[in-house]
Write an enzyme that holds these catalytic residues in place. Structure first.
Site, PDB file in Angstrom:
ATOM      1  N   ASN A 132     114.778  27.820   2.603  1.00  0.00           N
ATOM      2  CA  ASN A 132     113.541  27.856   2.043  1.00  0.00           C
ATOM      3  C   ASN A 132     113.069  28.017   0.561  1.00  0.00           C
ATOM      4  OD1 ASN A 132     112.526  28.881   4.755  1.00  0.00           O
ATOM      5  ND2 ASN A 132     113.460  30.835   4.548  1.00  0.00           N
ATOM      6  N   GLU A 133     114.331  27.793  -0.264  1.00  0.00           N
ATOM      7  CA  GLU A 133     114.042  27.700  -1.629  1.00  0.00           C
ATOM      8  C   GLU A 133     114.428  26.446  -2.165  1.00  0.00           C
ATOM      9  OE1 GLU A 133     115.301  31.343  -3.810  1.00  0.00           O
ATOM     10  OE2 GLU A 133     115.939  32.043  -1.922  1.00  0.00           O
TER      11      GLU A 133
END
Length: 338
Positions: A132-133
Site C-alpha cells: 500500500n505504500e
C-alpha cells in the site's frame, strides 16, 4: 516564508543549526526537575551522508511505479506528516494507519506505531516493501539508483567500500532523518531558563499537562516516543469508538503475539502535534482539543474541562520548534501565539 527543499537550503539550514549550538553556553541552565527536556541544538551527523539521504528521501524511484517517495507521506514543509487520516501510496492505495511525523524520530524507542522497527535504518524497509505504500523490492530499486551517475559518485564518496546497496541506501536515509530535529521551541527556551519565553496561558497549560498526568507518558526530549502504552488504559476506547477492532488497532500484539500487548502502541511525540492533525493511529481526533479530551478520558480517567483543554492546547502549540525545512517561519509562529 516557504523554504525550498533544495540542497543549498538544506546545507545552509544544517550550518545554522550547528552554529546555534555555540549559543548553548550562554543560555540559562536546563530545569533539571522537569519531565520534558530541551531538544539538543547539535546535529552530529556527517553532512555528505545526510545530504545523500535528503536526496533519497525525495526520490520516487524508491517506489514500484516511480510516483511515491518518503516525502510523499512525510512532507517536511508541513511538519513531516501529510495530514491525511491514512496516507496514499502507489496507485492511490491507502494504508491502515495515520502517518506520524518523521521529525524528532531519532528520539523514538522504536519506529512505527507498533514499534516493529528497532532503528531508523530498519524502518526504511517497511514502506519500501509495503504493497500500500511503495510496493517495491530492493531488486527493483537498486538497479535504478545505480544507473544514476550522481548517485554512483555520491555513494562512492560516502560509502567507498560498499557503494549502492540496500543497507547503504537505508543508512543514508536514516542519517538524514537524524538531522530532522526541531530545537528552540518556546518551551525549550523556557526550560533553558527564559521565563518570558512562554505566555501565562502556555505556562498554565504546562502546569495542567503535568498535574493531570499527561507527562507520565509524554516526556523526554520528544515529549513522547520513548515508551509503549495501552490505548485505553482507563476505559475501553475501542468499544466507545464503535466496537469494531481492526488489525491496526492491535498495536504491539501484531509484532509480539503477546496478549498483554493488545492495543499497546508507541506513545507519539507531541513536539509537532500542532502541525500534524489528525491524531492517534486511527486518525479519530481531528483537532488537538479533541485529542486532549480523549486522552483525559481514556488514558487518565478524567474529564478535562474546556478551559483547561484550551490551556493545554496552548502549551502543545508552544512545543513547535525550528528546522530549516519547516514551512512556517519562527516569526509567523510567534505571531500566531499572541
Amino acid at each position: 516564508m516557504t523554504l525550498n527543499l533544495d540542497g543549498t537550503a538544506f546545507r545552509r539550514g544544517m550550518a545554522a543549526l550547528a552554529g546555534a549550538a555555540l549559543l548553548a553556553a550562554t543560555a540559562g541552565p536546563v530545569r533539571a526537575s522537569e519531565p520534558i527536556r530541551p531538544i539538543p541544538r547539535e546535529v552530529a551527523v556527517p553532512e555528505a551522508k545526510a545530504e545523500l539521504g535528503r536526496k533519497l528521501f525525495r526520490d520516487p524511484r524508491l517506489s514500484s511505479d516511480g510516483t511515491v517517495s518518503c516525502a510523499t507521506c512525510h512532507p517536511l514543509a508541513r511538519g513531516g506528516a501529510d495530514n491525511r487520516p491514512v496516507s496514499r501510496g502507489v496507485k492511490g492505495r491507502k494504508g491502515p494507519v495515520n502517518a506520524p511525523t518523521v521529525y524528532n524520530s531519532r528520539f523514538n524507542v522504536a519506529q512505527f506505531w507498533n514499534g516493529r522497527a528497532a532503528t531508523l535504518a530498519e524502518q526504511v524497509d517497511g514502506p519500501l516493501h509495503d504493497r500500500n505504500e511503495m510496493n517495491a523490492t530492493w531488486d527493483e530499486v537498486l538497479p535504478r539508483l545505480r544507473k544514476d551517475d550522481a548517485y554512483r559518485e555520491a555513494f562512492g564518496e560516502v560509502f567507498p567500500e560498499r557503494g549502492i546497496t540496500d543497507e547503504t541506501v537505508a543508512g543514508a536515509i536514516a542519517a538524514f532523518e537524524r538531522t530532522l530535529i526541531t530545537p528552540d521551541s518556546p518551551v525549550d527556551q523556557y526550560l533553558r531558563g527564559d521565563e518570558d519565553a512562554l505566555t501565562e496561558k502556555e505556562k498554565a497549560g504546562y502546569r495542567l499537562f503535568k498535574d493531570y498526568g499527561c507527562a507520565s507518558c509524554h516526556q523526554g526530549a520528544a515529549v513522547g516516543g520513548n515508551m509503549f502504552q495501552t490505548f485505553g488504559a482507563m476505559g475501553d476506547y475501542f468499544e466507545a469508538r464503535g466496537g469494531k477492532v481492526t488489525a491496526a488497532d492491535l498495536g504491539r500484539y501484531t509484532v509480539t503475539d503477546d496478549p498483554a500487548d493488545r492495543h499497546v502502541f508507541k506513545v507519539p511525540s507531541l513536539r509537532l502535534a500542532a502541525l500534524t492533525p489528525p491524531y492517534f493511529h486511527d486518525a479519530s481526533a481531528g483537532t488537538l482539543a479533541e485529542a486532549v479530551r480523549v486522552m483525559g478520558r481514556f488514558q487518565l480517567g478524567r474529564e478535562i474541562p474546556p478551559k483547561d483543554v484550551k490551556r493545554i492546547v496552548a502549551f502543545l502549540e508552544a512545543l513547535v520548534g525550528k528546522h530549516p525545512l519547516l514551512n512556517a517561519a519562527p516569526g509567523e509562529r510567534e505571531s500566531a501565539r499572541k
